[in-house]
Enzyme design. Structure first.
Site, short mmCIF file in Angstrom:
data_model
loop_
_atom_site.label_atom_id
_atom_site.label_comp_id
_atom_site.label_asym_id
_atom_site.label_seq_id
_atom_site.Cartn_x
_atom_site.Cartn_y
_atom_site.Cartn_z
N ASP A 28 -105.38 24.15 -36.46
CA ASP A 28 -106.80 23.85 -36.36
C ASP A 28 -107.30 23.65 -37.78
O ASP A 28 -107.03 24.47 -38.68
CB ASP A 28 -107.59 24.95 -35.65
CG ASP A 28 -108.92 24.37 -35.17
OD1 ASP A 28 -108.91 23.46 -34.33
OD2 ASP A 28 -109.99 24.81 -35.66
N ARG B 65 -103.04 21.47 -45.34
CA ARG B 65 -101.91 21.54 -44.40
C ARG B 65 -100.61 21.76 -45.16
O ARG B 65 -99.74 22.51 -44.71
CB ARG B 65 -101.85 20.23 -43.58
CG ARG B 65 -100.89 20.26 -42.42
CD ARG B 65 -101.13 19.13 -41.43
NE ARG B 65 -102.44 19.26 -40.80
CZ ARG B 65 -103.50 18.51 -41.12
NH1 ARG B 65 -103.39 17.53 -42.00
NH2 ARG B 65 -104.66 18.70 -40.54
N ASN C 189 -102.92 14.51 -32.11
CA ASN C 189 -103.38 13.79 -33.29
C ASN C 189 -102.17 13.18 -34.03
O ASN C 189 -101.33 13.90 -34.58
CB ASN C 189 -104.14 14.79 -34.19
CG ASN C 189 -104.74 14.14 -35.41
OD1 ASN C 189 -104.09 13.33 -36.06
ND2 ASN C 189 -105.95 14.51 -35.74
#
Ligand code: IMP
Length: 212
Positions: free
Chosen positions: A73, A183, A10
């Site tokens: 994840d 994150r 990603n």
């Protein structure tokens, strides 16, 4: 510097980790490597599965020394959708462009439904060639916008407004997203734990020079 293989293709995540973990020498998941499986029901299961898969692959096929693999994840959990798409976020609206995916998700909300949602991120750092996983997590509460707003970030960023703000993650500057985001928080905790380990090593005379 800690040499770390990122178990993800990603591009949005890679860009964010480069900014959030400046003390890491990050290596993207190699193009010739297989897809990384994620089959768990929980973010933590998937983060561990991805990191374990990436470490095993690197041990068998990797070239050059690395200190660790890092897996992320993450996903968007919408209260009115019973926490979905959640761990299935990456598969939501497969085949559609990201802006269409975001609109499809907004269309799924029943009228008058709560618009509250949160982003969740679990990180798993696995040392190479062996050793136990270090796991951290972070989340950010917010609500869904009525439409796509802003060109920044990636994924669901244009429809997520973090609590206490009026702009979406797609509109806020990257530094602001990092200060608030799931994150960003998980990375802050990861850095703090590594720093404690580094200090302990230094106190005991086992100074390693490759930690961030
Ligand atoms: P996975 O962690 O590879 O399973 O996929 C995470 C998916 O969740 C991404 O493909 C995005 O759709 C979504 N997601 C995770 N973090 C973010 C973020 O910071 N901004 C926007 N979307 C995100």
């Amino acid at each position: 510097m800690l040499k770390v293989l990122l178990a993800s293709r990603n591009a949005g995540k890679l860009q964010e980790f480069a900014e959030l973990l400046p003390g890491f020498d990050l290596h993207p998941w190699p193009r010739e490597a297989p897809e990384i499986p994620e089959e768990g029901c929980f973010f933590q299961d998937n983060a561990l599965q991805k990191a374990g898969f990436a470490r095993a692959w690197w041990r068998a096929h990797g070239t050059g020394p690395l200190d660790a693999v890092l897996a992320d994840d993450s996903g968007l959990c919408v209260d009115a959708l019973w926490g979905g798409p959640g761990v299935l976020s990456a598969r939501f609206g497969k085949g559609l462009g990201q802006l269409e995916k975001n609109l499809r998700l907004l269309d799924m909300l029943p009228p008058e439904a709560s618009r509250t949602a949160r982003f969740v991120c679990v990180l798993a750092l696995l040392p190479l060639p062996e050793g136990r996983a270090l796991i951290t997590s972070g989340q950010v509460e917010g609500r869904l916008a009525g439409e796509n707003r802003g060109a920044g970030g990636f994924g669901f960023d244009p429809i997520f407004i973090p609590e206490g703000h009026t702009q979406t993650f797609g509109e806020l500057a990257p530094g602001m997203k990092h200060a608030l985001s799931h994150r960003g928080r998980a990375c802050e905790r990861l850095r703090a734990i590594l720093q404690v380990e580094f200090d302990a090593d230094r106190r005991s005379g086992r100074l390693r020079d490759n930690l961030p």
